[in-house]
Enzyme design. Structure first.
Site, short mmCIF file in Angstrom:
data_model
loop_
_atom_site.label_atom_id
_atom_site.label_comp_id
_atom_site.label_asym_id
_atom_site.label_seq_id
_atom_site.Cartn_x
_atom_site.Cartn_y
_atom_site.Cartn_z
N HIS A 182 2.62 -15.12 -6.40
CA HIS A 182 3.33 -14.47 -7.35
C HIS A 182 2.55 -13.97 -8.69
O HIS A 182 2.13 -14.94 -9.17
CB HIS A 182 4.74 -15.19 -8.03
CG HIS A 182 5.85 -15.87 -6.91
ND1 HIS A 182 6.71 -14.97 -6.84
CD2 HIS A 182 5.75 -16.83 -6.05
CE1 HIS A 182 7.85 -15.63 -5.86
NE2 HIS A 182 7.02 -16.64 -5.47
N GLY A 234 10.53 -24.69 -4.54
CA GLY A 234 10.99 -23.31 -4.54
C GLY A 234 10.66 -22.36 -3.42
O GLY A 234 10.87 -21.34 -3.55
N THR A 246 10.88 -19.94 -0.47
CA THR A 246 11.81 -19.81 0.38
C THR A 246 11.26 -18.95 1.56
O THR A 246 12.03 -18.84 2.46
CB THR A 246 12.77 -19.10 -0.47
OG1 THR A 246 12.41 -17.99 -1.02
CG2 THR A 246 13.46 -19.95 -1.48
N HIS A 266 -0.77 -14.60 9.14
CA HIS A 266 0.38 -15.40 8.82
C HIS A 266 -0.21 -16.84 8.58
O HIS A 266 -0.60 -17.66 9.41
CB HIS A 266 1.42 -15.54 9.93
CG HIS A 266 2.38 -16.49 9.74
ND1 HIS A 266 3.69 -16.20 8.97
CD2 HIS A 266 2.50 -18.07 9.79
CE1 HIS A 266 4.41 -17.18 8.75
NE2 HIS A 266 3.83 -18.40 9.46
N HIS A 292 2.22 -16.72 -0.23
CA HIS A 292 2.36 -15.56 -1.24
C HIS A 292 1.92 -16.06 -2.77
O HIS A 292 2.21 -17.24 -2.97
CB HIS A 292 3.55 -14.82 -1.19
CG HIS A 292 4.67 -15.97 -1.38
ND1 HIS A 292 5.05 -16.45 -0.19
CD2 HIS A 292 5.65 -16.17 -2.37
CE1 HIS A 292 6.23 -17.21 -0.50
NE2 HIS A 292 6.55 -17.03 -1.97
P1 AMP Z 1 9.28 -17.86 -2.95
O1 AMP Z 1 10.54 -18.29 -3.26
O2 AMP Z 1 8.19 -18.52 -3.74
O3 AMP Z 1 9.00 -18.44 -1.40
O4 AMP Z 1 9.26 -16.48 -3.04
C1 AMP Z 1 9.71 -15.69 -2.07
C2 AMP Z 1 9.90 -14.30 -2.95
O5 AMP Z 1 9.95 -13.34 -1.88
C3 AMP Z 1 11.26 -14.24 -3.95
O6 AMP Z 1 10.74 -13.91 -5.03
C4 AMP Z 1 12.05 -13.29 -3.13
O7 AMP Z 1 12.64 -12.51 -4.12
C5 AMP Z 1 10.84 -12.17 -2.57
N1 AMP Z 1 11.21 -11.45 -1.25
C6 AMP Z 1 12.22 -11.92 -0.30
N2 AMP Z 1 12.16 -10.89 0.48
C7 AMP Z 1 11.72 -9.83 0.06
C8 AMP Z 1 11.37 -8.49 0.46
N3 AMP Z 1 11.97 -7.98 1.77
N4 AMP Z 1 10.65 -7.68 -0.44
C9 AMP Z 1 10.33 -8.07 -1.42
N5 AMP Z 1 10.34 -9.62 -1.73
C10 AMP Z 1 10.88 -10.19 -0.86
ZN ZN Z 2 4.19 -14.25 8.23
#
Ligand code: AMP
Ligand code: ZN
Length: 112
Positions: A100, A91, A93, A46, A98
């Site tokens: 993308h 952006g 969330t 984490h 992570h």
């Molecule tokens: P961010 O807005 O950069 O924090 O990206 C978070 C991403 O996580 C978003 O694109 C969500 O669609 C994705 N997300 C959230 N929960 C899950 C999940 N359980 N499995 C796969 N993707 C997820």
């Molecule tokens: Zn975590």
């Protein structure tokens, strides 16, 4: 971290469509894809965001990008975009670092 959804995915406590797993990183399909191919690559450990990368853990950044590059090659993507959203204003969330990996369509620049 107990309450973190991506920690739970990394520990396979909740389901995800995993596309790659290595010692320190795991990659899975985004639940809400923004492109024909949308993969999230995360450290198993984490780390909240890119702001929490330090000298002690910075090797993870290269490992995330290497994993993204390997997945893109496997998918035979002509090109792709890597995005790290850092903090709510940009952006973010989910507050577990992570990357993308987005591909399979053309992307505008500037991104807006
Ligand atoms: P961010 O807005 O950069 O924090 O990206 C978070 C991403 O996580 C978003 O694109 C969500 O669609 C994705 N997300 C959230 N929960 C899950 C999940 N359980 N499995 C796969 N993707 C997820
Ligand atoms: Zn975590």
């Amino acid at each position: 971290m107990d309450s973190c959804i991506f920690c739970k995915i990394a520990k396979k406590e909740i389901p995800s469509e995993i596309v790659l797993e290595k010692d320190e990183v795991i990659a899975f399909k985004d639940l809400s894809p923004q492109a024909p191919f949308h993969i999230l690559i995360i450290p198993k450990l984490h780390i909240k965001s890119t702001q929490d990368i330090s000298d002690a853990n910075s090797s993870i950044a290269g490992k995330l990008i290497l994993a993204a590059s390997e997945i893109a090659k496997d998918l035979k993507l002509e090109g792709y975009r890597l995005v790290f959203n850092c903090n709510e204003i940009a952006g973010q969330t989910v507050f577990h670092l992570h990357c993308h990996l987005l591909g399979g369509r053309r992307f505008a620049w500037p991104p807006g």
